[in-house]
Design an enzyme around this catalytic site. Sequence first.
Site, PDB file in Angstrom:
ATOM      1  N   ASP A  35       0.832  -1.213   0.000  1.00  0.00           N
ATOM      2  CA  ASP A  35       0.000   0.000   0.000  1.00  0.00           C
ATOM      3  C   ASP A  35       0.863   1.258   0.000  1.00  0.00           C
ATOM      4  O   ASP A  35       0.573   2.231  -0.688  1.00  0.00           O
ATOM      5  CB  ASP A  35      -0.890   0.040   1.251  1.00  0.00           C
ATOM      6  N   SER A  36       1.933   1.214   0.777  1.00  0.00           N
ATOM      7  CA  SER A  36       2.754   2.420   0.910  1.00  0.00           C
ATOM      8  C   SER A  36       3.432   2.762  -0.415  1.00  0.00           C
ATOM      9  O   SER A  36       3.595   3.931  -0.764  1.00  0.00           O
ATOM     10  CB  SER A  36       3.799   2.223   2.000  1.00  0.00           C
ATOM     11  N   TYR A  38       2.179   1.949  -3.410  1.00  0.00           N
ATOM     12  CA  TYR A  38       1.088   2.464  -4.249  1.00  0.00           C
ATOM     13  C   TYR A  38       0.842   3.938  -3.917  1.00  0.00           C
ATOM     14  O   TYR A  38       0.795   4.792  -4.796  1.00  0.00           O
ATOM     15  CB  TYR A  38      -0.189   1.643  -4.013  1.00  0.00           C
ATOM     16  N   LEU A  85     -35.138 -12.092 -16.717  1.00  0.00           N
ATOM     17  CA  LEU A  85     -35.017 -13.544 -16.873  1.00  0.00           C
ATOM     18  C   LEU A  85     -36.292 -14.207 -16.404  1.00  0.00           C
ATOM     19  O   LEU A  85     -36.932 -13.733 -15.460  1.00  0.00           O
ATOM     20  CB  LEU A  85     -33.860 -14.070 -16.016  1.00  0.00           C
ATOM     21  N   LYS A 118     -26.553 -16.104  -9.248  1.00  0.00           N
ATOM     22  CA  LYS A 118     -27.408 -14.935  -9.483  1.00  0.00           C
ATOM     23  C   LYS A 118     -27.128 -13.954  -8.350  1.00  0.00           C
ATOM     24  O   LYS A 118     -27.579 -14.134  -7.220  1.00  0.00           O
ATOM     25  CB  LYS A 118     -28.880 -15.343  -9.510  1.00  0.00           C
ATOM     26  N   ARG A 139     -30.376  -0.333 -15.254  1.00  0.00           N
ATOM     27  CA  ARG A 139     -31.283  -1.056 -16.125  1.00  0.00           C
ATOM     28  C   ARG A 139     -32.511  -0.204 -16.464  1.00  0.00           C
ATOM     29  O   ARG A 139     -32.989  -0.213 -17.589  1.00  0.00           O
ATOM     30  CB  ARG A 139     -31.720  -2.354 -15.431  1.00  0.00           C
ATOM     31  N   LYS A 300     -27.362 -20.515 -18.454  1.00  0.00           N
ATOM     32  CA  LYS A 300     -27.356 -19.948 -19.804  1.00  0.00           C
ATOM     33  C   LYS A 300     -26.858 -20.999 -20.788  1.00  0.00           C
ATOM     34  O   LYS A 300     -25.863 -21.682 -20.506  1.00  0.00           O
ATOM     35  CB  LYS A 300     -26.415 -18.730 -19.868  1.00  0.00           C
ATOM     36  N   LYS A 324     -34.419 -19.930  -8.735  1.00  0.00           N
ATOM     37  CA  LYS A 324     -34.420 -19.139  -7.503  1.00  0.00           C
ATOM     38  C   LYS A 324     -34.483 -20.022  -6.257  1.00  0.00           C
ATOM     39  O   LYS A 324     -35.158 -21.037  -6.236  1.00  0.00           O
ATOM     40  CB  LYS A 324     -35.635 -18.199  -7.500  1.00  0.00           C
ATOM     41  N   CYS A 436     -32.562  -5.272  32.477  1.00  0.00           N
ATOM     42  CA  CYS A 436     -33.064  -5.514  33.819  1.00  0.00           C
ATOM     43  C   CYS A 436     -31.816  -5.654  34.686  1.00  0.00           C
ATOM     44  O   CYS A 436     -30.921  -6.434  34.361  1.00  0.00           O
ATOM     45  CB  CYS A 436     -33.876  -6.810  33.865  1.00  0.00           C
TER      46      CYS A 436
HETATM   47  S1  IVH Z   1     -28.002 -12.458 -17.194  1.00  0.00           S
HETATM   48  C1  IVH Z   1     -31.058 -11.445 -20.478  1.00  0.00           C
HETATM   49  N1  IVH Z   1     -26.488 -13.293 -15.201  1.00  0.00           N
HETATM   50  O1  IVH Z   1     -30.807 -10.999 -12.425  1.00  0.00           O
HETATM   51  C2  IVH Z   1     -30.186 -11.948 -19.380  1.00  0.00           C
HETATM   52  N2  IVH Z   1     -28.274 -11.797 -14.713  1.00  0.00           N
HETATM   53  O2  IVH Z   1     -33.643 -11.594 -12.792  1.00  0.00           O
HETATM   54  C3  IVH Z   1     -29.888 -10.906 -18.408  1.00  0.00           C
HETATM   55  N3  IVH Z   1     -28.433 -11.163 -12.343  1.00  0.00           N
HETATM   56  O3  IVH Z   1     -31.555  -8.182 -14.387  1.00  0.00           O
HETATM   57  C4  IVH Z   1     -29.241 -11.236 -17.175  1.00  0.00           C
HETATM   58  N4  IVH Z   1     -26.708 -12.335 -11.663  1.00  0.00           N
HETATM   59  O4  IVH Z   1     -29.696  -7.966 -12.613  1.00  0.00           O
HETATM   60  C5  IVH Z   1     -27.545 -12.541 -15.570  1.00  0.00           C
HETATM   61  N5  IVH Z   1     -25.052 -14.080 -13.549  1.00  0.00           N
HETATM   62  C6  IVH Z   1     -26.103 -13.324 -13.918  1.00  0.00           C
HETATM   63  C7  IVH Z   1     -26.826 -12.549 -12.980  1.00  0.00           C
HETATM   64  C8  IVH Z   1     -27.924 -11.797 -13.432  1.00  0.00           C
HETATM   65  C9  IVH Z   1     -27.671 -11.504 -11.301  1.00  0.00           C
HETATM   66  C10 IVH Z   1     -29.616 -10.263 -12.271  1.00  0.00           C
HETATM   67  C11 IVH Z   1     -29.655  -9.192 -13.321  1.00  0.00           C
HETATM   68  C12 IVH Z   1     -30.955  -9.390 -14.060  1.00  0.00           C
HETATM   69  C13 IVH Z   1     -31.757 -10.161 -13.055  1.00  0.00           C
HETATM   70  C14 IVH Z   1     -32.842 -10.971 -13.743  1.00  0.00           C
END
Ligand code: IVH
Length: 686
Positions: A35-36, A38, A85, A118, A139, A300, A324, A436
């Site tokens: 740190d120092s 930097y 999503l 997520k 967003r 995905k 979820k 108390c």
């Molecule tokens: S992909 C079209 N990846 O979850 C796909 N979203 O419920 C868009 N989120 O608005 C999102 N972690 O804010 C993606 N690994 C992740 C995520 C993620 C959190 C949030 C994001 C999105 C929301 C949807």
Amino acid sequence: MSAAPPNQARAGELRRLLQRAAHAYYVLDAPEMEDSVYDGLYKELLELEAAQPELITPDSPSQRVGGTPAEGFSSVEHRIGLLSLDNAFNPGDLEAWYSRLLKVLDRTGDLAMVGELKIDGNALALSYEQGLLVQAATRGDGERGEQITANVRTIASVPLRLQLENPPAWVEVRGEALIPDDTFAAINAERAARGEALFANPRNACAGTLRQLDPKVVAARRLDFFAYTLHLPEEWQSAGGDPPRPSSQWQSLQWLQAAGFKVNPNAELLPNLAAVQAFFSAWDTGRRALPYATDGVVVKLNDLRLQDAAGFTQKAPRWAIALKYAAEEAPSILLRLTCQVGRTGVVTPVAEFEPVPLAGTTVSRATLHNAGRLAELDLHAGDTIVVRKAGEIIPEVVRVLSELRPAGAVRLELPQVCPECGSELVREEGEAATRCVNSSCPAILRGALRHWVSKGALDVDGLGAKLIEQLVDRGLVGSIADLYGLDGALLASLERIGAKSADNLVVALAASKQQPWHRQLYGLGIHHVGEVNAKALAKAFPSAADLATATANTPESITAVFGIGAEIAQSLQQWFATPANQLLLEDLERLGFSLAAGPEEPGTGPETPLTGQTFVLTGSLPSLSRSAAQALIEAAGGKVSGSVSKKTSYLVAGEEAGSKLSKAESLGVAVLDEAGLLELLKAGSG
Ligand code: IVH
């Protein structure tokens, strides 16, 4: 081309070096510069820039925090809409999503997918032109968001310039801004101290912070950012040492990482649906150990060409889904307020409400912490409240939906007198707790007894809360010492205990007299003397008499023990000066308690600092390697073992500590982090 003038060249070098160091620190979590050092180099750059403002570039580390607060935020149209999503809440939803996907793609068999956490934060869209961050937006409604570039520039893990040789003319990176749990707690603690309203959760705190008009406030809140989506223009191709153009989500994550972004390290390439399920289940428990909040996993489709082919519905991609975890917050109706009096007399207000299912259990009571929090929530009978329970964490009331308050509802307040003994409650100036102070209050006595027999203390099996309640309510036990006068026949006459268990309990109580001195000391329940402090004190003062004398005559010898400060010393002094406590010690001694270290115990053995102590190491420590930690412990005379048992003195737990941590907790074994271990070693050697 002529060479740059010396100051310009130096400024450029400094920027590059500082950027690399910040990336190592904030993104890779692997600091490579003191740190120092930097700070020294940063100061040099600031001086150059102050003398010659024309040397300032937009990606200079000095340009993260902008000068003046904004008046408001402008709205910007997203070049590519930010969709949301679809959610799946159970394996059935997931399978339905997957079969639909196979059908749309006209495929059979397994599709490779990427599993990501997520992150429960706020989505951001970042635009870079020629490698420079030019815009950051929220967003918003998905089509238009707020332009919060100045605020996002303060996030240390967001690169101001991409680490690419051939940056695209334009690129958009999306990801999640978040506030880690510890920062969230610190922010709320500060707000509580200033009497401001608390943020309900880290996501709200993050959203509130991103909309702060003053970037300095944002910078102080230490946000973080995980990148997860890459939108490259079609024409971009890699050149030089840059990563190749991605053809899958997995490669996109690698590209983002190479370009300097922080990518969540827990993403996994998953070959089929079974692997997706396993990933989801593993993180349902795994996420508890993470330093930030997650509310599910995102799955995905890996192949970007297949993603294109699958396309979108009105509001969400067909190629991705959010799985979820069970809700951890739910509304309920507040019925009444009750109070719990703890063993130190602290009164905790408790909300009782209509039962609701939450995070796997049914909940009908939740803590309100203290009078301050109670006042802040401004609860009224019949209020609709929001209750939270995250995993093992005790339920709490996070907010009130005051719009739904019934007319004429009565405000709920703490009583003036102790609900257990009727004596007046006390709240000292500057203290959050209401207490108390009647030492013979049955609630305090029950708490003291429960603590005395608990795992980390005297560890007496078979004496649960219900039995203790009966003993106190019937006047059979008025102090810890009275426990040892109980006989089997009397115990067996109580409810919920048979003759055999009663006899076993008498034996267990007698056996508890052999527990080591530090456990006896911890069991006394002296304010601020937890297990670690009790061990340190027991080691320095091998008997209760030694400790009592020291508290009265040489308080400096108490604070000389490493980790023991003035507050603890004062609490000890008060405890030993209280006549009822002196009587208790005399009674215990008469009953056969040594109140002193035995021959095998620390403090009397051959003088290496950790003699006789067994350590177990788990998880990864921030700076020490496993073998370095072991070597240090062994050099100080301690032993390192592989598994946690009752005999373990300390569990040293780092990040991602798993079952050993829960086992240690259930056995009442003291848990240290790296700093705690180093303190202990230092205490021993000092
Ligand atoms: S992909 C079209 N990846 O979850 C796909 N979203 O419920 C868009 N989120 O608005 C999102 N972690 O804010 C993606 N690994 C992740 C995520 C993620 C959190 C949030 C994001 C999105 C929301 C949807």
